[in-house]
Design an enzyme around this catalytic site. Structure first.
Site, PDB file in Angstrom:
ATOM      1  N   ALA A   1      -1.405   0.645   1.137  1.00  0.00           N
ATOM      2  CA  ALA A   1      -0.019   1.208   0.781  1.00  0.00           C
ATOM      3  C   ALA A   1       0.258   1.867   2.094  1.00  0.00           C
ATOM      4  O   ALA A   1       0.056   1.275   3.212  1.00  0.00           O
ATOM      5  CB  ALA A   1       0.251   2.206  -0.248  1.00  0.00           C
TER       6      ALA A   1
ATOM      7  N   VAL B   1      -3.204  -0.854   7.207  1.00  0.00           N
ATOM      8  CA  VAL B   1      -2.257   0.141   6.576  1.00  0.00           C
ATOM      9  C   VAL B   1      -0.808   0.076   6.889  1.00  0.00           C
ATOM     10  O   VAL B   1      -0.405  -0.262   7.582  1.00  0.00           O
ATOM     11  CB  VAL B   1      -3.032   1.529   7.156  1.00  0.00           C
ATOM     12  N   CYS B   2      -0.221   0.298   5.608  1.00  0.00           N
ATOM     13  CA  CYS B   2       1.224   0.291   5.785  1.00  0.00           C
ATOM     14  C   CYS B   2       1.905  -1.084   6.228  1.00  0.00           C
ATOM     15  O   CYS B   2       1.665  -1.983   6.167  1.00  0.00           O
ATOM     16  CB  CYS B   2       1.708   1.529   6.646  1.00  0.00           C
ATOM     17  N   ALA B   3       2.726  -0.711   7.538  1.00  0.00           N
ATOM     18  CA  ALA B   3       3.287  -1.964   8.040  1.00  0.00           C
ATOM     19  C   ALA B   3       2.355  -2.643   8.742  1.00  0.00           C
ATOM     20  O   ALA B   3       2.875  -4.028   9.258  1.00  0.00           O
ATOM     21  CB  ALA B   3       4.316  -1.228   8.844  1.00  0.00           C
TER      22      ALA B   3
ATOM     23  N   THR C   1       1.798  -3.086   0.676  1.00  0.00           N
ATOM     24  CA  THR C   1       2.153  -2.288   1.740  1.00  0.00           C
ATOM     25  C   THR C   1       2.797  -1.089   1.429  1.00  0.00           C
ATOM     26  O   THR C   1       2.860  -0.797   0.091  1.00  0.00           O
ATOM     27  CB  THR C   1       2.834  -2.936   2.799  1.00  0.00           C
TER      28      THR C   1
END
Length: 300
Positions: free
Chosen positions: A158, A105-107, A125
């Protein structure tokens, strides 16, 4: 027993972790067979929100059906953040090399990149980190402004709440859309999907209503995806007339029951093709008599 192992990074965002963990915890309540655990480079990992999280330093040996999940961390910029030991990165890489699935997730996508798993693959991301991720891993194909992307057992999403979308997708792939829909309803999720990407789930995009009659019809369609289902049979399950089924279904989803079944079939076929199946095999598995109908629907 499928193990979902969350690799915790200093500064981890609580929702990046808690959202997917809630999905898999709910899946364990519905279908059993899930065990969640948390590992890291230290015994206590401090979240960005200030909550200390316990983690095991022991990195377990995993089976092919197990899942490694890397939640994101506070990162206005990726460089210099999200410290992970080479030992932890090698563990992630080995699990994928052995046939397992890894997700972020994300970073958290940057951790997969440092593990060497983004090169030559589609990934995504958080929208604020997309350009930097593309610069750091030029051999990766960073897909902008989508909720999640799956490419050969590397699944990236994302930011923040999109980890829930990703986790629901993984549950749907393993256990079918009905189970994923039940979890979404339990979590009181209003499904929001990016319609510009094939990862936009037909299931959740059309499950954000609150009409239980339509939910019952959808449950039947999703559990018998490859079957021919008449409107009369669906009406029996719904406990109302065929005309009422058509009216309520159209109002809640914007389509007919048959169109909904076709959309689910195409989505499932796309997943099978992405996993290496031929168009003909995928078409048969989801209930099409041959590949011609699948090709026509895909071309739309």
């Amino acid at each position: 027993m499928t193990r979902v192992v969350f690799l915790l990074v200093p500064g981890v965002h609580l929702l990046d972790l808690a959202g997917p963990a809630q999905v898999f915890s709910s899946a364990a309540d519905l279908v059993d067979g899930y065990a969640l655990s948390y590992v890291g480079d230290m015994d206590t990992v401090l979240s960005h929100q200030g909550v200390p999280l316990g983690a095991s330093r022991e990195l377990p040996s995993l089976d092919v059906d197990d899942l490694v999940f890397v939640p994101g961390w506070r990162s206005p910029k990726i460089v210099g953040t999200g410290h992970l030991s080479e030992r932890a990165l090698a563990w992630v890489r080995t699990h994928h090399d052995n046939g397992g699935t890894v997700a972020s997730v994300c970073a958290g996508a940057d951790a997969l990149g440092r593990a060497g798993l983004l090169d030559g693959r589609r990934c995504t991301t958080h929208h604020e980190l997309q350009e930097e991720l593309a610069r750091r891993y030029p051999a990766a194909h960073v897909v902008r402004d989508v909720l999640f992307v799956e490419d050969n057992r590397v699944v990236t999403s994302a930011g923040i709440a999109s980890g829930i979308d990703l986790a629901l997708h993984l549950v749907a792939v393993r256990h079918g859309p009905t189970v994923a829909a039940a979890i979404a309803r339990t979590m009181v999720i209003y499904a929001r999907r990016n319609g510009d990407d094939q990862q936009a789930s037909v299931l959740l995009r059309h499950r954000s209503h609150i009409n239980e009659t339509v939910h019952r019809v959808q449950d039947v369609i999703e559990s018998r995806l490859a079957d021919r289902l008449s409107l009369a049979e669906l009406a029996v399950h719904a406990g109302c007339s065929e005309r009422t089924v058509t009216r309520l279904f159209g109002r809640a989803t914007g389509m007919t029951p048959l169109r909904y079944q076709q959309a689910l079939r195409v989505e499932r076929a796309e997943h099978l093709i992405g996993q290496g199946a031929t168009v003909e095999t995928a078409a048969r598995n989801v209930g099409f008599e041959d590949a011609r109908m699948l090709r026509r629907l895909r071309s739309r």
